[in-house]
Design a protein around this motif. Structure first.
Motif, short mmCIF file in Angstrom:
data_model
loop_
_atom_site.label_atom_id
_atom_site.label_comp_id
_atom_site.label_asym_id
_atom_site.label_seq_id
_atom_site.Cartn_x
_atom_site.Cartn_y
_atom_site.Cartn_z
N VAL A 58 8.61 -27.74 39.71
CA VAL A 58 8.19 -29.08 40.15
C VAL A 58 7.06 -29.59 39.27
O VAL A 58 7.06 -30.77 38.85
N GLN A 59 6.11 -28.73 38.96
CA GLN A 59 4.98 -29.12 38.10
C GLN A 59 5.46 -29.52 36.71
O GLN A 59 4.96 -30.49 36.12
N ILE A 60 6.42 -28.79 36.17
CA ILE A 60 6.96 -29.14 34.86
C ILE A 60 7.63 -30.50 34.92
O ILE A 60 7.46 -31.35 34.03
N ALA A 61 8.40 -30.73 35.97
CA ALA A 61 9.09 -32.01 36.13
C ALA A 61 8.09 -33.16 36.23
O ALA A 61 8.33 -34.24 35.68
N THR A 74 16.01 -29.34 32.67
CA THR A 74 17.40 -29.68 32.35
C THR A 74 18.10 -30.25 33.58
O THR A 74 17.57 -30.21 34.71
N ASN A 75 19.32 -30.74 33.39
CA ASN A 75 20.11 -31.23 34.52
C ASN A 75 20.35 -30.12 35.53
O ASN A 75 20.33 -30.36 36.75
N GLY A 95 18.28 -21.57 31.87
CA GLY A 95 18.82 -22.89 31.59
C GLY A 95 18.28 -23.99 32.45
O GLY A 95 18.78 -25.12 32.44
N PHE A 96 17.20 -23.71 33.21
CA PHE A 96 16.60 -24.72 34.06
C PHE A 96 15.57 -25.56 33.31
O PHE A 96 15.23 -26.67 33.74
N VAL A 97 15.05 -25.01 32.22
CA VAL A 97 14.04 -25.69 31.41
C VAL A 97 14.41 -25.51 29.94
O VAL A 97 14.91 -24.45 29.55
#
Length: 259
Positions: free
Chosen positions: A18-21, A67-68, A54-56
Motif C-alpha cells: 500500500v505504501q509503495i502504491a 504492477t497490475n 510480480g507484484f512490484v
C-alpha cells in the motif's frame, strides 16, 4: 480469518505494498519503514519478495511501481478485510448494540418484541412469536421509533431483485425513444424506483413516476434489494454500467432490459 489479520508477515506485506502504491514511483524505504514500524532492511527484503512475485516492478534506483497483479491482490485483500469488518460490525457487534425499529403497536420498555422487515424498514411487534426477537429499551406508541437490543434468531427476509431499464442518450432520442408501456409497467410493479441520468429521470416523470432518488442509483437499488424490495432502476445508456457495477459488487440479482 483474513490472512492480513491472522498473519503478521502478511499484514506487513500488505501495508508495504500500500505504501509503495501511495508513493510510487519515487519510494523511500526509510519512510516506509517508519510508517510501517519495521527496519529499512526488512522493507528492502519485503520489496525484493514483492518484485520476485510480480507484484512490484523496479524502474531504477529507489523507483518502484505496483504492477497490475499487485493492484489486483490489493483489491482482493482489501475486499476480504472489508467483509470481515462488516461481519464484526454487523453480525457480532450488531447483536450487542441497540437499533431503532418502528413499533407496530404500543410497546413498553423491557418488553420482548418480534422483529421483521416491511417495505424495507425494521419493525417491532409486541410478543415473541416471530423467528427473530429482541428486547425494547424504550417505551413507544404505535408508529413511533423504539430502541431494541438483545437480538436473537434471524429475521425472515426474501431478497429482492433489480430490473435495470436502459434509456437512450438524448443524442439518440432520449426519453422520447423509450417504450412507454415497458417503463410504465416496470415502474408501477416496483416497490422502489430510482433513476440515473437526466434522460432516465425525464422518462420516469413522463410516465407518472417520480424516482425516489436521482443520484447514487446503484447503491440505493442494491440496498433496497437487500432489504427485500423489488427495484426498478431506470438508467441512461451511459449510466447503466455504473449501476450494474454496484449491483454486481453487492451480489444483488438483476436483469437489464431495453426501456
Amino acid at each position: 480469518m483474513v490472512d492480513v489479520l491472522d498473519n503478521k508477515r502478511a499484514a506487513t506485506r500488505f501495508r508495504i505494498l500500500v505504501q509503495i502504491a501511495e508513493r510510487q514511483p519515487a519510494v523511500s524505504q526509510g519512510e516506509i519503514a517508519e510508517e510501517v514500524g519495521v527496519t529499512s532492511q526488512a522493507v528492502s527484503e519485503y520489496i525484493r519478495d514483492l518484485v520476485d512475485e510480480g507484484f512490484v516492478e523496479k524502474e531504477g534506483r529507489s523507483r518502484y511501481r505496483v504492477t497490475n497483479e499487485g493492484v489486483d491482490w490489493l483489491f482482493r485483500t482489501a475486499d476480504d478485510v472489508r467483509r470481515f469488518a462488516d461481519h464484526v460490525t454487523g453480525d457480532v457487534l450488531g447483536a450487542m448494540s441497540e437499533a431503532a425499529y418502528i413499533a407496530t403497536d404500543d410497546i413498553a420498555d423491557g418488553e420482548t418484541v418480534s422483529l421483521s422487515v416491511e417495505d424495507g424498514l425494521l419493525h417491532a411487534t409486541p410478543g415473541d412469536e416471530g423467528p427473530a426477537t429482541g428486547v425494547a429499551t424504550t417505551d413507544a406508541e404505535a408508529g413511533t421509533d423504539v430502541g431494541v437490543t438483545s437480538f436473537e434468531g434471524v429475521m425472515e427476509l426474501e431478497p429482492g431483485s433489480v430490473t435495470v431499464l436502459q434509456v437512450p442518450a438524448v443524442r439518440t432520442g432520449g426519453s422520447r425513444a423509450v417504450d412507454q408501456e415497458t417503463v410504465a409497467e416496470h415502474c408501477e410493479d416496483a416497490d422502489l424506483v430510482v433513476a440515473a441520468g437526466v434522460e432516465a429521470v425525464v422518462a420516469c416523470r413522463e410516465f407518472g413516476t417520480d424516482p425516489a432518488v436521482t443520484f447514487a442509483a446503484g447503491a440505493v437499488a442494491a440496498d433496497g434489494a437487500e432489504r427485500g424490495l423489488d427495484v426498478t432502476a431506470v438508467a441512461t445508456t451511459n449510466e447503466v454500467g455504473r449501476v450494474t457495477d454496484v449491483l454486481r459488487d453487492a451480489d444483488v440479482s438483476y436483469e437489464v432490459l431495453e426501456g
